[in-house]
Design a protein around this motif. Structure first.
Motif, short mmCIF file in Angstrom:
data_model
loop_
_atom_site.label_atom_id
_atom_site.label_comp_id
_atom_site.label_asym_id
_atom_site.label_seq_id
_atom_site.Cartn_x
_atom_site.Cartn_y
_atom_site.Cartn_z
N SER A 8 0.63 -1.15 0.13
CA SER A 8 0.02 0.02 0.08
C SER A 8 0.66 1.19 -0.02
O SER A 8 0.39 2.38 -0.49
N GLU A 9 2.14 1.07 0.24
CA GLU A 9 2.85 2.36 0.21
C GLU A 9 3.29 2.63 -1.15
O GLU A 9 3.52 1.64 -1.81
N ALA A 10 3.59 3.93 -1.17
CA ALA A 10 3.87 4.22 -2.68
C ALA A 10 5.46 3.96 -2.92
O ALA A 10 6.18 3.94 -1.98
N LEU A 11 5.69 3.74 -4.07
CA LEU A 11 6.92 3.27 -4.65
C LEU A 11 7.43 4.49 -5.45
O LEU A 11 7.00 4.89 -6.48
N ASN A 12 8.63 5.14 -4.77
CA ASN A 12 9.26 6.17 -5.51
C ASN A 12 10.45 5.62 -6.01
O ASN A 12 11.68 5.32 -5.38
N ILE A 13 10.72 5.90 -7.29
CA ILE A 13 12.17 5.60 -7.99
C ILE A 13 12.26 6.56 -9.10
O ILE A 13 11.48 7.59 -9.36
N GLN A 14 13.46 6.69 -9.48
CA GLN A 14 14.25 7.71 -10.39
C GLN A 14 13.85 7.24 -11.81
O GLN A 14 13.78 6.24 -12.06
N GLU A 15 13.93 8.15 -12.65
CA GLU A 15 13.60 8.02 -13.99
C GLU A 15 14.65 6.93 -14.52
O GLU A 15 16.03 7.42 -14.21
N GLY A 16 14.50 6.13 -15.48
CA GLY A 16 15.41 5.28 -15.95
C GLY A 16 15.58 3.77 -15.11
O GLY A 16 16.21 2.90 -15.82
N LYS A 17 15.19 3.80 -14.01
CA LYS A 17 15.44 2.74 -13.09
C LYS A 17 14.35 1.66 -13.50
O LYS A 17 13.05 2.08 -13.85
N THR A 18 14.63 0.42 -12.78
CA THR A 18 13.47 -0.35 -13.09
C THR A 18 12.41 -0.46 -11.78
O THR A 18 12.96 -0.35 -10.73
N ALA A 19 11.05 -0.45 -11.92
CA ALA A 19 10.26 -0.33 -10.88
C ALA A 19 9.70 -1.76 -10.81
O ALA A 19 9.35 -2.48 -11.79
#
Lengths: 115, 116
Positions: A8-19
């Motif tokens: 339920s927690e949001a996933l924050n990642i940097q552009e270009g990375k794999t989610a």
């Protein structure tokens, strides 16, 4: 009872990375599992379906795995872009509804891709 | 891909009034339509399943006299929220499927209902 769990927690990642998003289920023996994207105030949009006899499925930058032993599906977005920011839902067809095709959805995980 | 529309996209009504929401499949014949409800930050919850020409099947806890569903044609299903109350305020989403595809549902854009 049948249960689908997504982080339920949001996933924050940097552009270009794999989610990587996770979907776990209990008390199910689904014939297949689906992933949807939902933007705020909009209906879900179908992304991928993976069957119980398939280990992995790909579509462009998307990849889904399905482990029926672990009762888990992983959803990957490679080379992520800010436009990928949305809530991602997994869904299973309920065991007793094979004839009706009704879906049970997880609560979704919100992905935020930072530029 | 298959397109499903909903009308209206949003509606505000007074408590006690009835509201009708339409769900249309624009380029295919929907033998089955589903109605879901979604509260903020929660998942979609199935309310009922309707097959064209027959009565809808409601999920446990969903009052069929309050949420009237009609699936009179292969391209149109309607959900009527009767005597709406503030607790009925929600996001209502329909989906449609056809008999030739056992796996895929196509979702509408949703209808936001606010009952004052």
């Amino acid at each position: 009872s049948q249960k689908i769990e997504q982080n339920s927690e949001a996933l924050n990642i940097q552009e270009g990375k794999t989610a990587t998003l996770t979907c776990n289920y209990t008390n199910y023996s689904p014939a297949y599992l689906q992933w949807y994207r939902q933007d705020p105030g909009r209906g879900p949009v179908f992304l991928l379906l993976i069957r119980e006899n398939e280990k992995e499925k790909r579509k462009e930058r998307l990849k889904v795995t399905f482990d029926t032993t672990l009762k888990q599906s992983l959803f990957h977005i490679t080379a992520s872009q800010p436009a990928d920011s949305a809530t991602y839902l997994c869904a299973l067809r309920r065991l007793r509804d094979t004839g009706r095709r009704a879906l049970t959805f997880g609560s979704g995980t919100r992905l935020q891709v930072q530029p | 891909g298959a397109v499903v529309s909903q009308h209206p996209s949003w509606v505000i009504c007074k408590s006690g009034t009835s509201v009708k929401i339409e769900c249309r499949s624009l380029d295919f014949q929907a033998t089955t339509m589903f109605w879901y409800r979604q509260f903020p930050k929660q998942s979609l919850m199935l309310m009922a399943t309707s097959n064209e020409g027959s009565k809808a099947t409601y999920e446990q806890g969903v009052e069929k006299d309050k949420f009237l569903i009609n699936h009179a044609s292969l391209t149109l299903s309607t959900l009527t929220v009767t005597s709406a109350h503030p607790e009925d305020s929600s996001f209502y989403i329909c989906s449609a499927a056809w008999s030739g595809d056992q796996e895929t549902q196509y979702f509408g854009p949703g209808t936001r209902l606010l009952v004052l």
